[in-house]
Design a protein around this motif. Structure first.
Motif, PDB file in Angstrom:
ATOM      1  N   SER A   8      57.479  19.464  34.520  1.00 16.52           N
ATOM      2  CA  SER A   8      57.236  20.903  34.418  1.00 16.52           C
ATOM      3  C   SER A   8      55.742  21.133  34.230  1.00 16.52           C
ATOM      4  CB  SER A   8      58.022  21.475  33.236  1.00 16.52           C
ATOM      5  OG  SER A   8      57.746  22.844  33.087  1.00 16.52           O
ATOM      6  N   ARG A   9      55.160  21.784  35.215  1.00 11.89           N
ATOM      7  CA  ARG A   9      53.734  22.106  35.168  1.00 11.89           C
ATOM      8  C   ARG A   9      53.477  23.261  36.107  1.00 11.89           C
ATOM      9  NH1 ARG A   9      51.327  21.062  39.825  1.00 11.89           N
ATOM     10  NH2 ARG A   9      51.987  19.367  41.156  1.00 11.89           N
ATOM     11  N   PRO A  10      52.400  24.003  35.874  1.00 12.74           N
ATOM     12  CA  PRO A  10      52.077  25.080  36.812  1.00 12.74           C
ATOM     13  C   PRO A  10      51.608  24.505  38.142  1.00 12.74           C
ATOM     14  CG  PRO A  10      50.411  24.916  35.082  1.00 12.74           C
ATOM     15  CD  PRO A  10      51.469  23.922  34.758  1.00 12.74           C
ATOM     16  N   ASN A  11      51.761  25.277  39.192  1.00 11.44           N
ATOM     17  CA  ASN A  11      51.258  24.849  40.505  1.00 11.44           C
ATOM     18  C   ASN A  11      49.801  25.224  40.702  1.00 11.44           C
ATOM     19  OD1 ASN A  11      53.585  23.572  41.654  1.00 11.44           O
ATOM     20  ND2 ASN A  11      54.523  25.587  41.615  1.00 11.44           N
ATOM     21  N   PRO A  35      58.357  11.888  39.979  1.00 22.51           N
ATOM     22  CA  PRO A  35      58.205  13.230  39.428  1.00 22.51           C
ATOM     23  C   PRO A  35      58.670  14.319  40.393  1.00 22.51           C
ATOM     24  CG  PRO A  35      56.054  12.275  39.906  1.00 22.51           C
ATOM     25  CD  PRO A  35      57.075  11.253  40.243  1.00 22.51           C
ATOM     26  N   ILE A  36      59.507  15.227  39.876  1.00 21.24           N
ATOM     27  CA  ILE A  36      60.020  16.361  40.646  1.00 21.24           C
ATOM     28  C   ILE A  36      59.415  17.630  40.057  1.00 21.24           C
ATOM     29  CG2 ILE A  36      62.095  17.669  41.284  1.00 21.24           C
ATOM     30  CD1 ILE A  36      61.971  14.843  42.531  1.00 21.24           C
ATOM     31  N   THR A  37      58.716  18.412  40.864  1.00 21.06           N
ATOM     32  CA  THR A  37      58.062  19.638  40.409  1.00 21.06           C
ATOM     33  C   THR A  37      58.359  20.775  41.381  1.00 21.06           C
ATOM     34  OG1 THR A  37      56.271  18.376  39.390  1.00 21.06           O
ATOM     35  CG2 THR A  37      55.842  20.686  39.814  1.00 21.06           C
ATOM     36  N   ILE A  38      58.885  21.882  40.847  1.00 21.91           N
ATOM     37  CA  ILE A  38      59.162  23.056  41.675  1.00 21.91           C
ATOM     38  C   ILE A  38      57.836  23.566  42.262  1.00 21.91           C
ATOM     39  CG2 ILE A  38      60.029  25.447  41.686  1.00 21.91           C
ATOM     40  CD1 ILE A  38      62.232  23.366  41.154  1.00 21.91           C
ATOM     41  N   GLY A  39      57.830  23.783  43.558  1.00 22.90           N
ATOM     42  CA  GLY A  39      56.635  24.299  44.223  1.00 22.90           C
ATOM     43  C   GLY A  39      55.637  23.228  44.620  1.00 22.90           C
ATOM     44  N   SER A  40      55.949  21.977  44.290  1.00 21.32           N
ATOM     45  CA  SER A  40      55.058  20.883  44.660  1.00 21.32           C
ATOM     46  C   SER A  40      55.823  19.801  45.429  1.00 21.32           C
ATOM     47  CB  SER A  40      54.420  20.283  43.407  1.00 21.32           C
ATOM     48  OG  SER A  40      53.565  19.223  43.740  1.00 21.32           O
ATOM     49  N   THR A  41      56.927  19.339  44.865  1.00 27.27           N
ATOM     50  CA  THR A  41      57.754  18.337  45.548  1.00 27.27           C
ATOM     51  C   THR A  41      59.074  18.930  46.022  1.00 27.27           C
ATOM     52  OG1 THR A  41      58.735  17.596  43.463  1.00 27.27           O
ATOM     53  CG2 THR A  41      56.781  16.422  44.230  1.00 27.27           C
ATOM     54  N   ILE A  62      62.684  14.718  31.334  1.00 29.49           N
ATOM     55  CA  ILE A  62      61.819  15.879  31.537  1.00 29.49           C
ATOM     56  C   ILE A  62      60.485  15.647  30.831  1.00 29.49           C
ATOM     57  CG2 ILE A  62      61.529  18.359  31.117  1.00 29.49           C
ATOM     58  CD1 ILE A  62      64.621  18.483  30.922  1.00 29.49           C
ATOM     59  N   ILE A  63      59.404  15.981  31.515  1.00 33.75           N
ATOM     60  CA  ILE A  63      58.074  15.983  30.911  1.00 33.75           C
ATOM     61  C   ILE A  63      57.518  17.390  31.106  1.00 33.75           C
ATOM     62  CG2 ILE A  63      55.709  15.097  31.015  1.00 33.75           C
ATOM     63  CD1 ILE A  63      56.902  12.466  32.106  1.00 33.75           C
ATOM     64  N   ILE A  64      57.075  18.005  30.020  1.00 38.59           N
ATOM     65  CA  ILE A  64      56.522  19.351  30.096  1.00 38.59           C
ATOM     66  C   ILE A  64      55.035  19.291  29.755  1.00 38.59           C
ATOM     67  CG2 ILE A  64      56.595  21.689  29.140  1.00 38.59           C
ATOM     68  CD1 ILE A  64      59.569  21.105  28.449  1.00 38.59           C
ATOM     69  N   LEU A  65      54.205  19.707  30.702  1.00 39.31           N
ATOM     70  CA  LEU A  65      52.767  19.750  30.469  1.00 39.31           C
ATOM     71  C   LEU A  65      52.395  21.176  30.069  1.00 39.31           C
ATOM     72  CD1 LEU A  65      51.437  17.680  33.507  1.00 39.31           C
ATOM     73  CD2 LEU A  65      52.083  16.897  31.222  1.00 39.31           C
TER      74      LEU A  65
END
Length: 98
Positions: A8-11, A35-41, A62-65
């Motif tokens: 979880s990180r901003p795009n 790593p799975i990121t919405i809007g990136s992967t 889950i990793i939250i930045l």
């Protein structure tokens, strides 16, 4: 065996964080963590919260930045409570991560 990890990180974020995010991503991959990121992967065609929930449930962790996304120049934190205080030039992560 590779395991998916929801990252979880901003795009869009301050470029000062780019190398740290890239380094973390590389380290995860070295350890067979994808790593799975919405809007990136992942680019879903549904509401972001639905997509986040769906992807998180399919991941092994889950990793939250908490990368700063908001700057409060002048404000009040916890107004009208005994914890009220002035906030000046303070960076905050996304609303849901405090």
């Amino acid at each position: 065996m590779t395991k998916n990890i929801f990252l979880s990180r901003p795009n869009n974020y301050n470029p000062v964080y780019i190398s740290s995010v890239e380094r973390l991503t590389e380290e995860l991959r070295k350890r067979s963590l994808n790593p799975i990121t919405i809007g990136s992967t992942v680019f879903p065609n549904e509401y972001p919260t639905s997509a986040i929930r769906k992807e998180m449930q399919a991941c092994s962790g889950i990793i939250i930045l908490g990368i700063p996304q908001r700057l409060v120049r002048n404000g009040i934190s916890k107004p009208k409570t005994k914890f009220e205080k002035e906030v000046n030039n303070k960076l905050y992560p996304s609303v849901g991560i405090k």
